[in-house]
Design a protein around this motif. Structure first.
Motif, mmCIF file in Angstrom:
data_model
loop_
_atom_site.group_PDB
_atom_site.id
_atom_site.type_symbol
_atom_site.label_atom_id
_atom_site.label_comp_id
_atom_site.label_asym_id
_atom_site.label_seq_id
_atom_site.Cartn_x
_atom_site.Cartn_y
_atom_site.Cartn_z
ATOM 1 N N ASP A 65 38.887 29.974 36.994
ATOM 2 C CA ASP A 65 40.438 30.282 36.326
ATOM 3 C C ASP A 65 40.805 31.857 36.702
ATOM 4 O O ASP A 65 39.455 32.895 35.796
ATOM 5 C CB ASP A 65 40.664 29.444 35.688
ATOM 6 N N PRO A 66 41.600 32.059 37.464
ATOM 7 C CA PRO A 66 41.655 33.377 37.944
ATOM 8 C C PRO A 66 41.877 34.862 36.220
ATOM 9 O O PRO A 66 41.680 35.414 36.144
ATOM 10 C CB PRO A 66 42.934 33.606 38.571
ATOM 11 N N ALA A 67 42.456 33.333 35.215
ATOM 12 C CA ALA A 67 42.900 33.859 33.647
ATOM 13 C C ALA A 67 41.999 33.875 32.912
ATOM 14 O O ALA A 67 41.580 35.177 32.058
ATOM 15 C CB ALA A 67 43.673 32.705 33.177
ATOM 16 N N GLU A 68 40.038 33.596 33.285
ATOM 17 C CA GLU A 68 39.323 34.549 32.964
ATOM 18 C C GLU A 68 38.184 35.001 33.418
ATOM 19 O O GLU A 68 37.261 35.958 32.463
ATOM 20 C CB GLU A 68 37.947 33.207 33.040
ATOM 21 N N MET A 69 39.540 36.018 34.019
ATOM 22 C CA MET A 69 39.293 36.781 35.332
ATOM 23 C C MET A 69 38.777 38.438 34.166
ATOM 24 O O MET A 69 37.331 38.858 34.043
ATOM 25 C CB MET A 69 39.755 38.141 35.964
ATOM 26 N N PRO A 70 39.474 39.034 32.576
ATOM 27 C CA PRO A 70 39.572 39.917 31.601
ATOM 28 C C PRO A 70 38.269 39.750 31.033
ATOM 29 O O PRO A 70 37.493 40.776 31.240
ATOM 30 C CB PRO A 70 40.101 39.845 31.239
ATOM 31 N N ALA A 71 37.957 38.018 30.591
ATOM 32 C CA ALA A 71 36.522 37.986 29.831
ATOM 33 C C ALA A 71 35.455 38.353 30.694
ATOM 34 O O ALA A 71 34.416 38.813 30.394
ATOM 35 C CB ALA A 71 36.810 36.936 29.283
ATOM 36 N N ARG A 72 35.482 37.544 31.787
ATOM 37 C CA ARG A 72 34.219 37.530 32.740
ATOM 38 C C ARG A 72 34.509 39.253 33.246
ATOM 39 O O ARG A 72 33.016 40.018 32.989
ATOM 40 C CB ARG A 72 34.829 37.137 34.110
ATOM 41 N N TYR A 73 34.401 39.917 33.056
ATOM 42 C CA TYR A 73 34.840 41.583 33.872
ATOM 43 C C TYR A 73 33.548 42.270 32.537
ATOM 44 O O TYR A 73 33.163 43.271 32.301
ATOM 45 C CB TYR A 73 35.936 42.095 34.202
ATOM 46 N N ARG A 74 34.577 41.722 31.606
ATOM 47 C CA ARG A 74 33.982 42.799 30.481
ATOM 48 C C ARG A 74 32.027 41.948 29.591
ATOM 49 O O ARG A 74 31.477 42.656 29.225
ATOM 50 C CB ARG A 74 34.370 41.724 28.595
ATOM 51 N N ARG A 75 31.779 40.367 30.711
ATOM 52 C CA ARG A 75 30.452 40.899 30.168
ATOM 53 C C ARG A 75 29.802 41.450 31.253
ATOM 54 O O ARG A 75 28.834 41.713 31.306
ATOM 55 C CB ARG A 75 30.934 38.499 31.073
ATOM 56 N N ILE A 76 30.015 41.664 32.676
ATOM 57 C CA ILE A 76 29.409 42.062 33.667
ATOM 58 C C ILE A 76 29.611 43.343 32.642
ATOM 59 O O ILE A 76 28.342 44.103 33.350
ATOM 60 C CB ILE A 76 30.647 42.304 35.009
ATOM 61 N N CYS A 77 31.067 44.120 32.704
ATOM 62 C CA CYS A 77 30.921 45.377 32.110
ATOM 63 C C CYS A 77 29.178 45.316 31.101
ATOM 64 O O CYS A 77 28.607 46.570 30.458
ATOM 65 C CB CYS A 77 31.593 46.026 31.195
ATOM 66 N N ASP A 127 36.062 39.152 46.093
ATOM 67 C CA ASP A 127 36.327 39.040 47.820
ATOM 68 C C ASP A 127 37.664 37.839 48.145
ATOM 69 O O ASP A 127 38.220 38.695 49.313
ATOM 70 C CB ASP A 127 34.534 38.815 48.585
ATOM 71 N N ASN A 128 37.613 37.038 47.775
ATOM 72 C CA ASN A 128 39.110 36.481 47.972
ATOM 73 C C ASN A 128 38.787 34.946 46.572
ATOM 74 O O ASN A 128 38.407 34.429 46.242
ATOM 75 C CB ASN A 128 38.016 35.318 48.422
ATOM 76 N N PRO A 129 40.201 35.942 45.922
ATOM 77 C CA PRO A 129 40.097 35.979 45.006
ATOM 78 C C PRO A 129 41.220 34.253 44.318
ATOM 79 O O PRO A 129 41.392 33.204 43.732
ATOM 80 C CB PRO A 129 42.148 36.047 44.232
ATOM 81 N N LYS A 130 41.488 33.794 45.804
ATOM 82 C CA LYS A 130 42.004 32.617 45.698
ATOM 83 C C LYS A 130 41.574 31.167 46.058
ATOM 84 O O LYS A 130 41.220 30.266 45.837
ATOM 85 C CB LYS A 130 43.098 31.993 47.171
ATOM 86 N N LYS A 131 40.031 32.120 46.421
ATOM 87 C CA LYS A 131 39.403 30.690 46.483
ATOM 88 C C LYS A 131 37.718 31.524 45.290
ATOM 89 O O LYS A 131 36.736 30.649 45.621
ATOM 90 C CB LYS A 131 38.071 30.839 47.719
ATOM 91 N N ALA A 132 38.507 31.679 44.577
ATOM 92 C CA ALA A 132 37.222 31.857 42.980
ATOM 93 C C ALA A 132 36.772 29.987 42.761
ATOM 94 O O ALA A 132 37.370 29.217 42.862
ATOM 95 C CB ALA A 132 38.093 32.952 42.008
ATOM 96 N N ALA A 133 35.577 30.521 42.203
ATOM 97 C CA ALA A 133 34.490 29.294 40.717
ATOM 98 C C ALA A 133 35.377 29.507 40.185
ATOM 99 O O ALA A 133 34.749 28.214 39.181
ATOM 100 C CB ALA A 133 33.512 29.255 41.509
#
Length: 319
Positions: free
Chosen positions: A30-42, A22-28
């Motif tokens: 580090d945006p660098a973690e996004m790929p790893a978190r995306y894999r866990r969602i999958c 919803d708002n990457p600038k106010k993420a809880a």
């Protein structure tokens, strides 16, 4: 695991990921973690579907995964766009902005290189003060006109030589760059030393009559490789200047500030080293290509690069 236990274990991470989308600038996180978190969602989606959890949960995870997929690949496209913009405009503009250091590095490198080529035409025996006998013998073998392939042939394939040339080029570039931390002395040394060695080899082989084989080999990749060495030296000198004269800042703060343009210069130099290694492995060794063609390609490479660094990105900067 029951569905409510599964949801309790992962709900916090799912909410954080949705918040990031919803708002990457106010993420809880580090945006660098996004790929790893995306894999866990999958993985959560796959587990929920496999365990036949409620359609509502599976649909929710599927929506999050789809949004994550779009965000991830949109970000990758932006990164690719930034790399392209750097190559088309940012890198040449940076070289022009750092022209004083580039000029200094160029003089330190090309000065001894060109001087030795000239000196060895009149005093060829001087090469023995610069190169060991086994080195001279090796260069004779590499550029012997009777050879079917030119240059170093320590591997069975061009691809293996491509890897060797990448390693060798990056080693030279890193030494020249990192040497700047020693008050710039290391960069000055490596620029001068590489200029001396290359000048000695070029001058000696030209004097003994290996003109066509040597120059046809180096012509194609010379512009990329030699300018990349100069840019590596300029980046190192930038670090050295920050250490020697930090101004009103602490040396650490000055070094951090100098590292930004220096590292960007090295990004561009690394790309040039990579391109030079490709040409050196797959084009330069070919003997079936006429000498005039290879020299023409090499001269064109110099003209194209000089025009690129003088002109590219100026229209964008003027807007």
């Amino acid at each position: 695991m029951r569905q409510h236990q599964f949801e309790e274990a992962h709900a916090g991470e799912w909410r954080e990921f949705e918040s990031f989308l919803d708002n990457p600038k106010k993420a809880a996180f580090d945006p660098a973690e996004m790929p790893a978190r995306y894999r866990r969602i999958c993985q959560s989606l796959a587990l929920a579907a496999d365990r036949q959890y409620s359609p509502e949960l599976v649909d929710r995870l599927n929506r999050i995964a789809l949004r994550g997929h779009h965000a991830l690949y949109r970000n990758r496209r932006r990164q690719s766009q930034r790399v392209l913009e750097f190559l088309l405009a940012g890198f040449p503009a940076l070289v022009r902005a750092e022209w004083r250091l580039v000029l200094a590095a160029g003089l330190l490198f090309f000065g001894p290189l060109l001087a030795l080529i000239a000196v060895l035409q009149a005093f060829p025996e001087f090469v023995h003060y610069l190169l060991a006998p086994e080195q001279i013998a090796s260069f004779h073998q590499m550029y012997d006109p009777a050879s079917k392939r030119l240059g170093m042939r320590g591997a069975d394939s061009n691809l293996m030589m491509f890897g060797f040339y990448i390693w060798n080029n990056i080693r030279i570039g890193f030494q020249t760059f990192a040497g700047g931390l020693l008050f710039g002395v290391g960069s000055i040394w490596f620029l001068g030393a590489n200029g001396v060695i290359i000048g000695a080899v070029a001058g000696y082989l030209t004097q003994v009559g290996y003109t066509q084989t040597f120059w046809s080999f180096v012509a194609g990749h010379s512009s990329l490789e030699l300018l990349a060495i100069v840019f590596s030296g300029a980046a190192g000198l930038r670090l050295g200047m920050a250490v020697i004269s930090p101004g009103n800042m602490s040396r650490r703060a000055a070094l951090v500030a100098a590292a930004r343009p220096a590292v960007r210069l090295m990004y561009g130099a690394a790309m040039m080293f990579l391109a030079a290694a490709f040409v050196e492995a797959f084009w330069s060794p070919l003997t079936e290509i006429p000498f005039r063609v290879k020299i023409g390609v090499g001269a064109t490479g110099w003209l194209v690069l000089l025009a690129y660094f003088l002109l590219a990105g100026r229209a964008r900067a003027a807007r």
